[in-house]
Each structure stands twice: as C-alpha cells, then as structure tokens.
Scaffold this motif. Structure first.
Motif, PDB file in Angstrom:
ATOM      1  N   LEU A 147     -13.933 -35.806 -27.676  1.00 16.23           N
ATOM      2  CA  LEU A 147     -14.329 -36.197 -29.030  1.00 16.23           C
ATOM      3  C   LEU A 147     -13.647 -35.318 -30.080  1.00 16.23           C
ATOM      4  O   LEU A 147     -13.140 -35.835 -31.083  1.00 16.23           O
ATOM      5  CB  LEU A 147     -15.851 -36.161 -29.223  1.00 16.23           C
ATOM      6  N   TYR A 148     -13.622 -34.008 -29.860  1.00 13.63           N
ATOM      7  CA  TYR A 148     -12.892 -33.136 -30.794  1.00 13.63           C
ATOM      8  C   TYR A 148     -11.472 -33.676 -30.998  1.00 13.63           C
ATOM      9  O   TYR A 148     -11.005 -33.847 -32.124  1.00 13.63           O
ATOM     10  CB  TYR A 148     -12.758 -31.733 -30.208  1.00 13.63           C
ATOM     11  N   ALA A 149     -10.767 -33.918 -29.883  1.00 11.86           N
ATOM     12  CA  ALA A 149      -9.360 -34.324 -29.969  1.00 11.86           C
ATOM     13  C   ALA A 149      -9.219 -35.695 -30.629  1.00 11.86           C
ATOM     14  O   ALA A 149      -8.342 -35.914 -31.474  1.00 11.86           O
ATOM     15  CB  ALA A 149      -8.737 -34.325 -28.573  1.00 11.86           C
TER      16      ALA A 149
ATOM     17  N   PHE B 224     -24.123 -38.712 -28.143  1.00 12.00           N
ATOM     18  CA  PHE B 224     -23.767 -38.075 -29.414  1.00 12.00           C
ATOM     19  C   PHE B 224     -24.726 -38.552 -30.502  1.00 12.00           C
ATOM     20  O   PHE B 224     -25.195 -39.701 -30.469  1.00 12.00           O
ATOM     21  CB  PHE B 224     -22.339 -38.459 -29.818  1.00 12.00           C
ATOM     22  N   SER B 225     -24.981 -37.683 -31.472  1.00  9.09           N
ATOM     23  CA  SER B 225     -25.909 -38.036 -32.544  1.00  9.09           C
ATOM     24  C   SER B 225     -25.419 -37.454 -33.854  1.00  9.09           C
ATOM     25  O   SER B 225     -25.083 -36.273 -33.934  1.00  9.09           O
ATOM     26  CB  SER B 225     -27.307 -37.478 -32.209  1.00  9.09           C
ATOM     27  N   THR B 226     -25.384 -38.304 -34.890  1.00  7.12           N
ATOM     28  CA  THR B 226     -25.031 -37.810 -36.220  1.00  7.12           C
ATOM     29  C   THR B 226     -25.664 -38.723 -37.255  1.00  7.12           C
ATOM     30  O   THR B 226     -26.336 -39.702 -36.905  1.00  7.12           O
ATOM     31  CB  THR B 226     -23.496 -37.697 -36.397  1.00  7.12           C
ATOM     32  N   ARG B 227     -25.507 -38.409 -38.514  1.00  3.77           N
ATOM     33  CA  ARG B 227     -26.075 -39.212 -39.592  1.00  3.77           C
ATOM     34  C   ARG B 227     -25.360 -38.866 -40.889  1.00  3.77           C
ATOM     35  O   ARG B 227     -24.825 -37.767 -41.016  1.00  3.77           O
ATOM     36  CB  ARG B 227     -27.579 -38.983 -39.728  1.00  3.77           C
ATOM     37  N   PRO B 228     -25.353 -39.779 -41.868  1.00  2.00           N
ATOM     38  CA  PRO B 228     -24.801 -39.426 -43.171  1.00  2.00           C
ATOM     39  C   PRO B 228     -25.786 -38.547 -43.938  1.00  2.00           C
ATOM     40  O   PRO B 228     -26.982 -38.600 -43.686  1.00  2.00           O
ATOM     41  CB  PRO B 228     -24.647 -40.785 -43.866  1.00  2.00           C
TER      42      PRO B 228
ATOM     43  N   MET C 175      -1.772 -42.013 -21.065  1.00  3.00           N
ATOM     44  CA  MET C 175      -3.159 -41.837 -20.608  1.00  3.00           C
ATOM     45  C   MET C 175      -4.085 -41.607 -21.807  1.00  3.00           C
ATOM     46  O   MET C 175      -3.674 -41.022 -22.793  1.00  3.00           O
ATOM     47  CB  MET C 175      -3.239 -40.648 -19.646  1.00  3.00           C
ATOM     48  N   ARG C 176      -5.312 -42.081 -21.686  1.00  4.43           N
ATOM     49  CA  ARG C 176      -6.256 -41.876 -22.781  1.00  4.43           C
ATOM     50  C   ARG C 176      -6.711 -40.412 -22.822  1.00  4.43           C
ATOM     51  O   ARG C 176      -6.835 -39.763 -21.783  1.00  4.43           O
ATOM     52  CB  ARG C 176      -7.493 -42.764 -22.581  1.00  4.43           C
ATOM     53  N   LEU C 177      -6.973 -39.938 -24.034  1.00  2.00           N
ATOM     54  CA  LEU C 177      -7.428 -38.550 -24.188  1.00  2.00           C
ATOM     55  C   LEU C 177      -8.673 -38.280 -23.338  1.00  2.00           C
ATOM     56  O   LEU C 177      -8.826 -37.207 -22.763  1.00  2.00           O
ATOM     57  CB  LEU C 177      -7.756 -38.285 -25.657  1.00  2.00           C
ATOM     58  N   ARG C 178      -9.541 -39.287 -23.278  1.00  2.00           N
ATOM     59  CA  ARG C 178     -10.778 -39.114 -22.535  1.00  2.00           C
ATOM     60  C   ARG C 178     -10.504 -38.838 -21.049  1.00  2.00           C
ATOM     61  O   ARG C 178     -11.161 -38.009 -20.427  1.00  2.00           O
ATOM     62  CB  ARG C 178     -11.614 -40.392 -22.687  1.00  2.00           C
ATOM     63  N   ASP C 179      -9.512 -39.544 -20.509  1.00  2.00           N
ATOM     64  CA  ASP C 179      -9.156 -39.329 -19.099  1.00  2.00           C
ATOM     65  C   ASP C 179      -8.451 -37.992 -18.916  1.00  2.00           C
ATOM     66  O   ASP C 179      -8.655 -37.302 -17.918  1.00  2.00           O
ATOM     67  CB  ASP C 179      -8.261 -40.473 -18.601  1.00  2.00           C
ATOM     68  N   GLU C 180      -7.611 -37.646 -19.900  1.00  2.99           N
ATOM     69  CA  GLU C 180      -6.946 -36.345 -19.819  1.00  2.99           C
ATOM     70  C   GLU C 180      -7.969 -35.213 -19.873  1.00  2.99           C
ATOM     71  O   GLU C 180      -7.839 -34.214 -19.160  1.00  2.99           O
ATOM     72  CB  GLU C 180      -5.950 -36.184 -20.979  1.00  2.99           C
ATOM     73  N   ALA C 181      -8.993 -35.387 -20.715  1.00  2.00           N
ATOM     74  CA  ALA C 181     -10.042 -34.361 -20.806  1.00  2.00           C
ATOM     75  C   ALA C 181     -10.768 -34.251 -19.462  1.00  2.00           C
ATOM     76  O   ALA C 181     -11.051 -33.145 -18.991  1.00  2.00           O
ATOM     77  CB  ALA C 181     -11.021 -34.709 -21.924  1.00  2.00           C
ATOM     78  N   ALA C 182     -11.039 -35.402 -18.849  1.00  2.00           N
ATOM     79  CA  ALA C 182     -11.703 -35.379 -17.539  1.00  2.00           C
ATOM     80  C   ALA C 182     -10.818 -34.675 -16.519  1.00  2.00           C
ATOM     81  O   ALA C 182     -11.306 -33.959 -15.633  1.00  2.00           O
ATOM     82  CB  ALA C 182     -12.025 -36.804 -17.097  1.00  2.00           C
ATOM     83  N   GLY C 183      -9.502 -34.844 -16.671  1.00  2.00           N
ATOM     84  CA  GLY C 183      -8.557 -34.216 -15.746  1.00  2.00           C
ATOM     85  C   GLY C 183      -8.552 -32.693 -15.822  1.00  2.00           C
ATOM     86  O   GLY C 183      -8.251 -32.020 -14.835  1.00  2.00           O
ATOM     87  N   ILE C 184      -8.877 -32.141 -16.997  1.00  2.00           N
ATOM     88  CA  ILE C 184      -8.886 -30.665 -17.118  1.00  2.00           C
ATOM     89  C   ILE C 184     -10.323 -30.123 -17.192  1.00  2.00           C
ATOM     90  O   ILE C 184     -10.543 -28.956 -17.547  1.00  2.00           O
ATOM     91  CB  ILE C 184      -8.061 -30.171 -18.336  1.00  2.00           C
TER      92      ILE C 184
ATOM     93  N   GLU D 221     -17.965 -44.308 -35.552  1.00  2.00           N
ATOM     94  CA  GLU D 221     -17.008 -45.332 -35.077  1.00  2.00           C
ATOM     95  C   GLU D 221     -16.157 -44.786 -33.934  1.00  2.00           C
ATOM     96  O   GLU D 221     -15.859 -45.499 -32.968  1.00  2.00           O
ATOM     97  CB  GLU D 221     -16.019 -45.697 -36.200  1.00  2.00           C
ATOM     98  N   THR D 222     -15.720 -43.542 -34.097  1.00  2.00           N
ATOM     99  CA  THR D 222     -14.879 -42.928 -33.066  1.00  2.00           C
ATOM    100  C   THR D 222     -15.645 -42.809 -31.752  1.00  2.00           C
ATOM    101  O   THR D 222     -15.111 -43.124 -30.680  1.00  2.00           O
ATOM    102  CB  THR D 222     -14.382 -41.542 -33.547  1.00  2.00           C
ATOM    103  N   ILE D 223     -16.907 -42.371 -31.839  1.00  2.28           N
ATOM    104  CA  ILE D 223     -17.740 -42.247 -30.633  1.00  2.28           C
ATOM    105  C   ILE D 223     -17.867 -43.615 -29.947  1.00  2.28           C
ATOM    106  O   ILE D 223     -17.687 -43.741 -28.730  1.00  2.28           O
ATOM    107  CB  ILE D 223     -19.134 -41.677 -31.012  1.00  2.28           C
ATOM    108  N   ALA D 224     -18.145 -44.647 -30.745  1.00  2.00           N
ATOM    109  CA  ALA D 224     -18.316 -45.994 -30.170  1.00  2.00           C
ATOM    110  C   ALA D 224     -17.008 -46.480 -29.540  1.00  2.00           C
ATOM    111  O   ALA D 224     -17.008 -47.069 -28.452  1.00  2.00           O
ATOM    112  CB  ALA D 224     -18.790 -46.965 -31.253  1.00  2.00           C
ATOM    113  N   ALA D 225     -15.888 -46.229 -30.225  1.00  2.00           N
ATOM    114  CA  ALA D 225     -14.599 -46.718 -29.720  1.00  2.00           C
ATOM    115  C   ALA D 225     -14.183 -45.994 -28.435  1.00  2.00           C
ATOM    116  O   ALA D 225     -13.622 -46.597 -27.529  1.00  2.00           O
ATOM    117  CB  ALA D 225     -13.517 -46.531 -30.794  1.00  2.00           C
ATOM    118  N   VAL D 226     -14.464 -44.712 -28.361  1.00  2.00           N
ATOM    119  CA  VAL D 226     -13.996 -43.922 -27.222  1.00  2.00           C
ATOM    120  C   VAL D 226     -14.958 -44.011 -26.044  1.00  2.00           C
ATOM    121  O   VAL D 226     -14.533 -44.116 -24.887  1.00  2.00           O
ATOM    122  CB  VAL D 226     -13.790 -42.445 -27.639  1.00  2.00           C
TER     123      VAL D 226
END
Ligand SMILES: [Zn+2]
Ligand SMILES: [Zn+2]
Length: 396
Positions: free
Chosen positions: A384-386, A175-179, A1-10, A313-318
C-alpha cells in the motif's frame, strides 16, 4: 509483476527486519540501533539519504523522472513497556517494547523503498521516505519538519501518507481511513494546588489541598458536559494524582496530570482557556492557589478529503473493496503525523494486524505489554505504501 506480488515476494525479508527491530527496541528521539538497521536495509538502493541532527531520523529521496513529490512516513520508536508476549522475537530489552507496532511501519517503509527503487526509471516524480523517531510523545515529526524533511526533494510534496497498524478492532489485513478528523488532538494539563499543611485533626488551621484538587477532578468532567457541544466531543482524563504521605498529615500541595482530547480548533482553544480558569476559580473559592499549565502537544490528525478518497480507491483497486473500511468515527488516540498533515494534504490509514487466532474485539490493544501484531500484515502494508506513491505520482 504487480507491486502486491513483489511485496509478497520479499515478505520474509521485511519480517526479518521487523523482528530485528522488535528485539532491540529504542525509545524517544535517539534510536541509533534502529537507525543503523534502516540504513543497512536501504544500502545499495538508488536513494539520496540524509540523517537527522537533533534526532536519529533517516530521510531517503528516490528521484524518478520529472513530476511531483510524494511523502511516505513510518515511525520507528518503541514504548517504555516490558514485553510479556513470549514471541520468539520478543524484546530483549527490559522496559522497552514495540507495543505500538512502529517496528512494522519501519520495516514496511523500507520494503516500499526497495520496491519503488526498482521502478526508479519509470517513476513519474520523486518519493520522500520519512523514517521518524519520537512519535510517542516527543513530537519527532515536528522536529523532522524543522530539519527540512518536507523540502528534502527541493520542492514540497503534493501529498503525504502514513500507515498505522492496530493489534485489535480491525481484522488482519483490513485498512481503515476517513475524510476529515482521523485522530484527536492531545494536550497535557499539569495542575499544582498549593495550600498549607498541618495536623490532620485540625484541618481548620491548615489549608487542605486534597479535597480542593478532588473537586477540580470532578469539575473537569462537568466542564466537558456543560461547556462543549456533544457533537464536537472532548475527553479529559486525569491519569496521575499525587498528594500527601500519610493519614495524619495535611500536605502543602496536591498535583495531578490530565490529558485533553479534542477534534476541532474551537474546542481546543476553549479547553486551553477554560481549564486553567476553572482550576484557578476553584482554588480561590477555597482560599488556596493553583497553577494549571495547558500544554499543546499534538494537533488533530486531519485527512484531506480528496487524499482520503484516493487512499480508499487505491485500497479497493489493489486489494478489493472488502479489504477497506470507511471509519465511521475518528479515533481518540493522537499522532504527530498531524504536524505533516497541517502542511501537506494527505491521509493516515489504519491497518489491522491482529493475529487470526485472536478476537479483534478482545485482543490486547496497542501499548499493552501483551499486544501482538501479525507478520501477515507486512506485505500488504508495504504494497500500500508503494502503490499510494506510484499511483499518486502517476495521477498528477
Ligand atoms: Zn502509540
Ligand atoms: Zn503509534
């Protein structure tokens, strides 16, 4: 299962923990009840747990297989604000409120520890979970660094990530970030102007500190516009000003407090030099004396360019590209996660938690007695943390 779905599960349990922390907010460095809730949430997980000496922090280390170390940080402290939200889980403590959303950070980080613990066997490295008290002006992060959080796994992390919710501006779940600079440096200026009191009807026989202190307040604004590059901005705000007792007495002293925000070492050093000099010169010009103390508080929160790109990249991918924003400008707030980012490359990411019923442009801001953060952000913040830890470990 994807982490995102597991997070939704808890998500329900993460929200329960968040509400429990929200109901019993604690301020500063000593948060025994919050610490106990975190320890209970982590109980039974395969973590090496240690608690702080000089503050009620929790450091949890999850050791997977051989590989690098990544640090995830969540702050735990509340603010001296009396809550006026009418939420069912509103603060039960008058004068204390989780008005900056640190209750969400704590619950999300505990959730991430739980999700990553189930992957311990396949984890290509080690994760440090940094549960930090005293973000709101107590430099709790620096204290945890002094107590060894960056060495908790036996070797330095290759990357560190922090999340922060916002009750306004961003749509919920964005989510928002910048270099580069993400948040400002925040320093405090404490000024005492010493004159000589007397009768208000004969000011020439006294040395009135009030007009001199007023001149300093306006001169500080001129200093900002005449001595600093407009493309390297500086903000000075006098937030407290006190003098005198009544209309017909000239007091001996006037005092004020200001905050100074900056984004570069050049500007910060210039502020530390120029502000006390200007204050002293104005006082001398009027035959008075003044003391100006420039106290360095939080440094600029600087995102490493590669780590900020990796977080984006992680935010976009997940979650999909539409859920991530590259912040055009840094924020003028400040963060003591900056002390971590001075030593470990990493990224600080904002997460919109504005309730869908509120307009993000007019919703009460963080630190307001009316600020509301939606539970809907919890699962994705946890995921996202995970994901940041898991993907960053897998990459090296
Ligand atoms: Zn805050
Ligand atoms: Zn905060």
């Amino acid at each position: 299962m994807r982490l995102r779905d597991e997070a939704a599960g808890i998500a329900g349990e993460i929200a329960e923990l968040r509400h429990a922390i929200h109901r019993e907010p604690e301020i500063g460095l000593d948060l025994p009840k919050t610490q106990a809730k975190v320890l209970a949430a982590l109980d039974g997980l395969p973590l090496e747990i240690s608690t702080g000496q000089g503050l009620s922090s929790v450091t949890a280390v999850l050791r997977g297989g051989p590989g690098p170390v990544v640090l995830l940080r969540g702050d735990m402290d509340a603010l001296p604000v009396t809550e006026e939200t009418q939420l069912p889980y509103a603060s039960a403590v008058p004068g204390a409120m989780h008005a900056c959303g640190h209750d969400l950070h704590t619950a999300m980080l505990a959730g991430a520890a739980r999700l990553l613990s189930t992957r311990k066997a396949e984890l290509p490295g080690t994760v440090i979970f940094m549960f930090q008290p005293g973000e709101e002006g107590y430099a709790g992060a620096r204290r945890m660094i002094n107590e060894g959080v960056l060495d908790a796994a036996g070797e330095r992390p290759v990357a560190a990530y922090g999340l922060h919710v916002t009750s306004q501006r961003l749509l919920c779940g964005t989510f928002s970030t910048r270099p580069g600079a993400m948040l400002a440096a925040a320093d405090q200026i404490t000024v005492t102007v010493r004159g000589r009191g007397g009768h208000a009807s004969t000011p020439h026989r006294a040395a009135d500190p009030i007009p001199v202190a007023c001149e300093m307040v306006t001169a500080l604004q001129t200093l900002v516009t005449r001595k600093f590059d407009v493309f390297d901005p500086v903000v000075i705000t006098v937030g407290s000003f006190h003098a005198g007792t009544t209309d017909n007495v000239i007091p001996d002293e006037a005092s004020f407090l200001a905050t100074a925000r900056s984004y570069s070492q050049e500007s910060r050093s210039a502020l530390a030099e120029l502000v006390p000099q200007l204050i002293g010169d104005i006082a001398r010009g009027h035959g008075l004396t003044a003391e100006a103390i420039y106290s360095a508080e939080y440094p600029v929160t600087v995102n490493d360019a590669a780590e900020a790109a990796f977080a984006a990249e992680t935010i976009a991918a997940v979650f999909g590209a539409e859920r991530g924003e590259r912040a055009e400008f840094p924020l003028t707030g400040a963060e003591d996660f900056s002390f971590v980012l001075e030593q470990v490359p990493g990224a600080f990411v904002m997460l919109g938690a504005c309730p869908p019923a509120n307009d993000p442009l007019t919703a009460p801001t963080n630190h307001s007695a009316h600020a509301v953060f939606d539970d809907a952000a919890l699962a994705d913040g946890t995921a996202l943390y995970a994901e940041l830890a898991l993907r960053r470990l897998a990459r090296t």
